[in-house]
Design a protein around this motif. Structure first.
Motif, PDB file in Angstrom:
ATOM      1  N   LYS A  28      24.033  40.883  44.657  1.00 13.08           N
ATOM      2  CA  LYS A  28      24.683  40.420  43.435  1.00 13.08           C
ATOM      3  C   LYS A  28      25.891  39.603  43.863  1.00 13.08           C
ATOM      4  O   LYS A  28      26.787  40.127  44.521  1.00 13.08           O
ATOM      5  CB  LYS A  28      25.112  41.596  42.569  1.00 13.08           C
ATOM      6  CG  LYS A  28      23.970  42.408  41.999  1.00 13.08           C
ATOM      7  CD  LYS A  28      24.495  43.537  41.123  1.00 13.08           C
ATOM      8  CE  LYS A  28      23.341  44.333  40.509  1.00 13.08           C
ATOM      9  NZ  LYS A  28      23.852  45.437  39.649  1.00 13.08           N
ATOM     10  N   VAL A  29      25.902  38.326  43.525  1.00 11.65           N
ATOM     11  CA  VAL A  29      26.950  37.413  43.976  1.00 11.65           C
ATOM     12  C   VAL A  29      27.789  36.969  42.784  1.00 11.65           C
ATOM     13  O   VAL A  29      27.263  36.445  41.798  1.00 11.65           O
ATOM     14  CB  VAL A  29      26.348  36.173  44.673  1.00 11.65           C
ATOM     15  CG1 VAL A  29      27.461  35.236  45.144  1.00 11.65           C
ATOM     16  CG2 VAL A  29      25.476  36.590  45.856  1.00 11.65           C
ATOM     17  N   ALA A  30      29.094  37.186  42.891  1.00  8.14           N
ATOM     18  CA  ALA A  30      30.017  36.678  41.882  1.00  8.14           C
ATOM     19  C   ALA A  30      30.695  35.432  42.421  1.00  8.14           C
ATOM     20  O   ALA A  30      31.159  35.418  43.564  1.00  8.14           O
ATOM     21  CB  ALA A  30      31.065  37.731  41.529  1.00  8.14           C
ATOM     22  N   VAL A  31      30.748  34.382  41.620  1.00  6.92           N
ATOM     23  CA  VAL A  31      31.433  33.145  42.012  1.00  6.92           C
ATOM     24  C   VAL A  31      32.806  33.140  41.349  1.00  6.92           C
ATOM     25  O   VAL A  31      32.919  33.272  40.129  1.00  6.92           O
ATOM     26  CB  VAL A  31      30.640  31.900  41.582  1.00  6.92           C
ATOM     27  CG1 VAL A  31      31.377  30.629  42.025  1.00  6.92           C
ATOM     28  CG2 VAL A  31      29.240  31.927  42.176  1.00  6.92           C
ATOM     29  N   GLY A  32      33.855  33.008  42.172  1.00  3.48           N
ATOM     30  CA  GLY A  32      35.203  32.882  41.634  1.00  3.48           C
ATOM     31  C   GLY A  32      35.388  31.474  41.108  1.00  3.48           C
ATOM     32  O   GLY A  32      35.448  30.517  41.893  1.00  3.48           O
ATOM     33  N   VAL A  33      35.459  31.309  39.792  1.00  9.51           N
ATOM     34  CA  VAL A  33      35.486  29.976  39.180  1.00  9.51           C
ATOM     35  C   VAL A  33      36.879  29.694  38.611  1.00  9.51           C
ATOM     36  O   VAL A  33      37.308  30.319  37.640  1.00  9.51           O
ATOM     37  CB  VAL A  33      34.437  29.861  38.055  1.00  9.51           C
ATOM     38  CG1 VAL A  33      34.479  28.463  37.439  1.00  9.51           C
ATOM     39  CG2 VAL A  33      33.045  30.158  38.594  1.00  9.51           C
ATOM     40  N   SER A  34      37.568  28.740  39.232  1.00  9.11           N
ATOM     41  CA  SER A  34      38.901  28.355  38.763  1.00  9.11           C
ATOM     42  C   SER A  34      38.833  27.302  37.665  1.00  9.11           C
ATOM     43  O   SER A  34      39.815  27.060  36.960  1.00  9.11           O
ATOM     44  CB  SER A  34      39.723  27.804  39.933  1.00  9.11           C
ATOM     45  OG  SER A  34      39.162  26.577  40.390  1.00  9.11           O
ATOM     46  N   GLU A  65      42.428  34.074  34.984  1.00  9.43           N
ATOM     47  CA  GLU A  65      43.346  33.182  34.291  1.00  9.43           C
ATOM     48  C   GLU A  65      44.774  33.525  34.710  1.00  9.43           C
ATOM     49  O   GLU A  65      45.251  34.640  34.496  1.00  9.43           O
ATOM     50  CB  GLU A  65      43.180  33.330  32.779  1.00  9.43           C
ATOM     51  CG  GLU A  65      43.821  32.227  31.986  1.00  9.43           C
ATOM     52  CD  GLU A  65      43.432  32.254  30.518  1.00  9.43           C
ATOM     53  OE1 GLU A  65      44.159  31.637  29.715  1.00  9.43           O
ATOM     54  OE2 GLU A  65      42.408  32.885  30.174  1.00  9.43           O
ATOM     55  N   LEU A  66      45.473  32.569  35.327  1.00 13.95           N
ATOM     56  CA  LEU A  66      46.772  32.840  35.934  1.00 13.95           C
ATOM     57  C   LEU A  66      47.908  32.940  34.922  1.00 13.95           C
ATOM     58  O   LEU A  66      48.937  33.557  35.209  1.00 13.95           O
ATOM     59  CB  LEU A  66      47.105  31.758  36.964  1.00 13.95           C
ATOM     60  CG  LEU A  66      46.080  31.580  38.092  1.00 13.95           C
ATOM     61  CD1 LEU A  66      46.542  30.488  39.047  1.00 13.95           C
ATOM     62  CD2 LEU A  66      45.864  32.878  38.838  1.00 13.95           C
ATOM     63  N   GLY A  67      47.745  32.306  33.778  1.00 17.60           N
ATOM     64  CA  GLY A  67      48.789  32.387  32.759  1.00 17.60           C
ATOM     65  C   GLY A  67      49.521  31.083  32.508  1.00 17.60           C
ATOM     66  O   GLY A  67      50.543  31.062  31.819  1.00 17.60           O
ATOM     67  N   ILE A 193      35.577  19.804  34.055  1.00 17.83           N
ATOM     68  CA  ILE A 193      36.645  20.286  34.930  1.00 17.83           C
ATOM     69  C   ILE A 193      37.816  20.764  34.085  1.00 17.83           C
ATOM     70  O   ILE A 193      38.193  20.132  33.102  1.00 17.83           O
ATOM     71  CB  ILE A 193      37.123  19.161  35.882  1.00 17.83           C
ATOM     72  CG1 ILE A 193      35.967  18.636  36.731  1.00 17.83           C
ATOM     73  CG2 ILE A 193      38.264  19.659  36.769  1.00 17.83           C
ATOM     74  CD1 ILE A 193      35.332  19.641  37.643  1.00 17.83           C
ATOM     75  N   VAL A 194      38.404  21.888  34.489  1.00 18.46           N
ATOM     76  CA  VAL A 194      39.622  22.386  33.860  1.00 18.46           C
ATOM     77  C   VAL A 194      40.787  21.998  34.779  1.00 18.46           C
ATOM     78  O   VAL A 194      40.850  22.428  35.922  1.00 18.46           O
ATOM     79  CB  VAL A 194      39.584  23.914  33.685  1.00 18.46           C
ATOM     80  CG1 VAL A 194      40.888  24.419  33.066  1.00 18.46           C
ATOM     81  CG2 VAL A 194      38.390  24.320  32.818  1.00 18.46           C
ATOM     82  N   GLU A 195      41.671  21.147  34.284  1.00 17.79           N
ATOM     83  CA  GLU A 195      42.770  20.648  35.104  1.00 17.79           C
ATOM     84  C   GLU A 195      43.759  21.768  35.451  1.00 17.79           C
ATOM     85  O   GLU A 195      44.039  22.643  34.630  1.00 17.79           O
ATOM     86  CB  GLU A 195      43.512  19.522  34.379  1.00 17.79           C
ATOM     87  CG  GLU A 195      42.669  18.268  34.162  1.00 17.79           C
ATOM     88  CD  GLU A 195      42.245  17.610  35.464  1.00 17.79           C
ATOM     89  OE1 GLU A 195      42.970  17.765  36.473  1.00 17.79           O
ATOM     90  OE2 GLU A 195      41.192  16.947  35.483  1.00 17.79           O
TER      91      GLU A 195
END
Length: 246
Positions: A28-34, A65-67, A193-195
Motif C-alpha cells: 500500500k503506497v501513499a503519495v505525499g502530495v504538496s 496542509e501547512l497553514g 498545480i497548487v502554487e
C-alpha cells in the motif's frame, strides 16, 4: 492526454522502482502530495504504472496542509477523484509554529521535519507503511552539493529509506527524472498545480545551490549527470543499485 509521453515517463519511474526494489507485491503506497508539479506528476505516473506493473500495489494520496493562507487543494482533490485514488487532506499549524512562534533562521529544515512527521503519522493511521516522495534527479544533486559545501560531508537522502521510529519506508521514484523533464511534461499534460506561497521559496540554501549549478552547467553541461553518477558509483549509503536487491 499524451499517452505516449506518459508511457515514456512512467518507464523512467519503473526503472528507479526496479533498480532500488521500491515496490513489493501487495504494497500500500501513499503519495505525499504538496500540490506542486513534482508530487502531482508522481501521483499520475504511479497510477499509470499501477495499470501494468507486475507487482500489484494499492495507491493513496495524502496532503499535509501547512497553514498558508490562500492555498486551495481543490485541484488535487478533483484529480484524485478522476483517477479514483483515495485522497486525504490534513490541516496542520506547521506554518504558525515555524514562522510565527519559533521564527526559525532556517525554517526549511524544521518545516520538512514536521511535515514528514505528520505524513508518517497519517499513513500509519491508515495501515500504510510505504510513503512515495517527489524528490527528483535535480533534488538529489542539489542535496549532495549542499551537504558537501555547507557541512563538509558526502551525504544525500536515499532512494529507499526505512524509518526505524515510525516503521515507514520512504521511496523516491522520481530520482531518475530531471526537473526540466517534469516541468515540460506537467505543462504538456496540463496537470493542475497548487502554487506554494512560502516566503522561503527563493531565499533558501537550496535555491543558492540551484543557481550555482545553473551557472556551472553553462560551462559544464554534463555536470549534474557526473555528480549523480559519482553518487551511485562511490556509492553513497543506499545508492548502490546492486545492494538494493539484498
Amino acid at each position: 492526454m499524451d499517452v505516449r509521453a506518459l508511457n515514456e515517463f512512467s518507464g523512467i519511474i519503473r526503472k528507479a522502482v526496479d533498480d532500488y526494489a521500491m515496490i513489493n507485491e501487495g504494497d500500500k503506497v501513499a503519495v505525499g502530495v504538496s500540490g506542486g508539479k513534482d508530487s502531482m506528476l508522481l501521483l499520475l505516473a504511479l497510477k499509470h504504472l499501477q495499470s501494468y506493473y507486475p507487482k500489484h500495489f494499492e495507491l493513496e494520496a495524502i496532503t499535509i496542509e501547512l497553514g498558508f493562507a490562500g492555498m486551495d487543494f481543490t485541484p488535487v482533490r478533483e484529480m484524485c477523484a478522476e483517477l479514483e485514488i483515495p485522497y486525504t487532506c490534513l490541516k496542520t499549524d506547521i506554518k504558525e509554529i515555524v514562522f510565527d512562534v519559533r521564527k526559525e533562521d532556517n525554517p526549511c529544515s524544521l518545516c520538512a521535519k514536521m511535515r514528514r512527521g505528520a505524513l508518517n503519522d497519517a499513513i500509519r493511521a491508515r495501515g500504510i507503511s510505504k510513503l512515495a516522495l517527489g524528490h527528483h534527479f535535480d533534488d538529489a544533486v542539489e542535496t549532495f552539493l549542499m551537504s558537501l559545501l555547507f557541512e563538509g560531508r558526502l551525504s544525500c537522502f536515499r532512494p529507499v529509506t526505512y524509518m526505524d521510529r515510525s516503521g515507514v519506508t520512504q521511496i523516491r521514484p522520481l530520482i531518475y527524472a530531471g526537473e526540466q523533464k517534469i516541468i515540460n511534461l506537467a505543462d504538456a499534460l496540463d496537470i493542475p498545480i497548487v502554487e506554494n506561497p512560502c516566503p522561503q521559496d527563493k531565499a533558501s540554501k537550496r535555491y543558492e545551490i540551484k543557481q550555482l549549478i545553473k551557472t556551472l552547467s553553462a560551462t559544464y553541461p554534463d555536470m549534474k549527470s557526473k555528480v549523480f553518477g559519482a553518487m551511485q558509483r562511490l556509492p553513497l549509503p543506499g545508492w548502490g543499485i546492486s545492494e538494493a536487491h539484498f
